[in-house]
Scaffold this motif. Structure first.
Motif, PDB file in Angstrom:
ATOM      1  N   TYR A  99       9.607  -1.259  -4.420  1.00 56.32           N
ATOM      2  CA  TYR A  99       9.479  -1.799  -3.060  1.00 56.32           C
ATOM      3  C   TYR A  99       8.843  -0.755  -2.131  1.00 56.32           C
ATOM      4  O   TYR A  99       7.936  -1.064  -1.355  1.00 56.32           O
ATOM      5  N   LEU A 100       9.311   0.496  -2.226  1.00 59.47           N
ATOM      6  CA  LEU A 100       8.745   1.555  -1.366  1.00 59.47           C
ATOM      7  C   LEU A 100       7.248   1.703  -1.613  1.00 59.47           C
ATOM      8  O   LEU A 100       6.463   1.877  -0.674  1.00 59.47           O
ATOM      9  N   ASN A 101       6.851   1.605  -2.882  1.00 58.03           N
ATOM     10  CA  ASN A 101       5.424   1.743  -3.201  1.00 58.03           C
ATOM     11  C   ASN A 101       4.619   0.555  -2.674  1.00 58.03           C
ATOM     12  O   ASN A 101       3.501   0.728  -2.178  1.00 58.03           O
ATOM     13  N   ALA A 102       5.193  -0.640  -2.772  1.00 58.47           N
ATOM     14  CA  ALA A 102       4.499  -1.817  -2.218  1.00 58.47           C
ATOM     15  C   ALA A 102       4.386  -1.682  -0.699  1.00 58.47           C
ATOM     16  O   ALA A 102       3.376  -2.067  -0.087  1.00 58.47           O
ATOM     17  N   ASN A 103       5.404  -1.107  -0.086  1.00 62.69           N
ATOM     18  CA  ASN A 103       5.377  -0.894   1.365  1.00 62.69           C
ATOM     19  C   ASN A 103       4.282   0.110   1.749  1.00 62.69           C
ATOM     20  O   ASN A 103       3.561  -0.080   2.730  1.00 62.69           O
ATOM     21  N   VAL A 104       4.149   1.167   0.963  1.00 59.57           N
ATOM     22  CA  VAL A 104       3.090   2.160   1.215  1.00 59.57           C
ATOM     23  C   VAL A 104       1.726   1.467   1.204  1.00 59.57           C
ATOM     24  O   VAL A 104       0.892   1.659   2.086  1.00 59.57           O
ATOM     25  N   GLU A 105       1.531   0.610   0.191  1.00 60.61           N
ATOM     26  CA  GLU A 105       0.257  -0.104   0.049  1.00 60.61           C
ATOM     27  C   GLU A 105       0.005  -1.004   1.267  1.00 60.61           C
ATOM     28  O   GLU A 105      -1.112  -1.054   1.793  1.00 60.61           O
TER      29      GLU A 105
END
Ligand SMILES: N[C@@H](CCC(=O)N[C@@H](CS)C(=O)NCC(=O)O)C(=O)O
Length: 369
Positions: free
Chosen positions: A272-278
């Motif tokens: 989720y954190l990585n999708a948020n970064v994107e």
């Protein structure tokens, strides 16, 4: 101890049913730092908060010298420097890093399910809207039923349906909570706190979702009573702590049941954190992503959580060289390592959040007051 601040009582402004206010109270009680809880008034304090600390969120803490602070993670770090006796982080640097991971997971990931159980179900929404309307909206001249309706709509639009939990996600979010309860129950049926006989920062982190949400709101409280009574006892055990409680022994290393928590964190929160970064990189205010079998539809993006990921990376980079290989092996085994570094340069603004705890650049989630 606490040289510059021990002559007066701290002012903690927030709500007696707020996630992060409750986390800060658990910390202050454990450390024996006296404070006075005052209700934050809406909407009259919004502007004052923005002037004092950059944004409006709860809690804020007023120091006797007139300074104001925000952000529980940054405040706890600051108070640990000011009150170095009985630290809440372990001596073992690997355990300390795991405490930082668990605190971040508790703050950022369990927020949404906690809001779900409070605001999705009528039982929770009735309790919380009545309580908050009276506690923090007392100065607003509107009928009680209007305040309650405004609150319910705001919280659902901001934090449940409006943060990605459509109807189809409800069962998955609740299964995620059930999995956490069962993992914690396995731990608290064996020992008093997450890492042994005394509480650490990881316990304080989990007091956020548990003390003022899961162990207070009608539906999750009923679930805890029936499925995780040892966890319910832990909530009260932590609340009932004082500095003497920081004397007990901790276990050696990272036990298997904490590995299980890290695996759980690696399945949902880190993707989720990585999708948020994107999403932040692409300038999107919402994004849809499937993590750990649950599709979050138009979840809110968060600049603040990009900073959370960068903090976890910096924490790893400051772990002493000699313990890094062991820590890296643990993170690899639990599925965390790759996810932690999957995104390259993070889209942070210049010096983002560097003035915390005295000034915040971003709210955790931008929801209008
Ligand atoms: N990272 C912050 C988060 C604080 C936070 O988001 N608090 C919630 C209430 S528990 C809030 O004030 N949200 C702002 C809003 O709803 O407008 C912290 O650790 O203190």
């Amino acid at each position: 101890m606490g040289k510059d601040i021990d002559h007066d009582i701290l002012e903690l402004r927030g709500s007696s049913i707020s996630y992060f206010t409750g986390k800060m109270e658990n910390y202050f009680r454990l450390k024996g730092i006296p404070y006075r809880l005052e209700a934050m008034n809406f909407p009259s304090e919004v502007k004052r908060n923005q002037e004092r600390i950059g944004i409006s969120q709860m809690p804020v803490v007023g120091l006797p010298d007139g300074r104001w602070m925000t952000d529980t993670t940054a405040m706890i770090r600051w108070f640990e420097d000011a009150y170095p006796d009985n630290p809440v982080v372990p001596e073992d640097t690997v355990q300390t890093f795991v405490c930082f991971l668990l605190e971040d997971w508790a703050d950022e990931w369990w927020w949404r399910p906690a809001m779900h159980y409070r605001w999705f179900y009528d039982e929770g929404a009735r309790f919380a809207s009545g309580h908050l309307a009276r506690e923090v909206m007392g100065g607003l001249h509107l009928p009680l039923f209007v305040k309650r309706a405004v609150l319910r709509r705001r919280q659902r639009n901001g934090y449940t349906r409006g943060d990605g939990i459509g109807r189809a996600a409800v069962a998955g979010v609740e299964a995620d909570v059930a999995a956490l309860f069962s993992q914690l129950e396995a731990i608290f049926s064996k020992r008093r706190f997450l890492f042994g006989d005394r509480p650490t920062l990881a316990d304080i982190g989990f007091s956020g979702p548990f003390f003022r949400h899961f162990a207070l709101d009608p539906i999750p409280l009923q679930l805890l009573r029936h499925t995780a009574p040892n966890t319910l006892e832990w909530v009260m055990r932590l609340w009932n702590c004082s500095p003497e409680s920081l004397q007990g022994d901790l276990l050696e290393g990272i036990p298997d049941d904490i590995h299980a928590l890290l695996q759980h964190m690696a399945r949902g929160y880190l993707p989720y954190l990585n999708a948020n970064v994107e999403a932040i990189r692409q300038g999107k205010s919402t994004f849809t992503t499937e993590v750990d079998g649950v599709t979050y539809t138009q979840a809110r993006s968060s600049h603040y959580r990009v900073w959370c990921l960068s903090e976890l990376r910096s924490r790893f980079n400051s772990v002493p060289q000699d313990v890094r290989p062991g820590l890296q092996a643990l993170l690899t085994d639990t599925g965390m390592w790759e996810a932690l570094w999957e995104q390259g340069d993070l889209p942070l603004s210049e010096a983002q959040e560097s003035r915390l705890p005295f000034w915040a650049d971003h709210k955790m989630l931008q929801v209008n007051s």
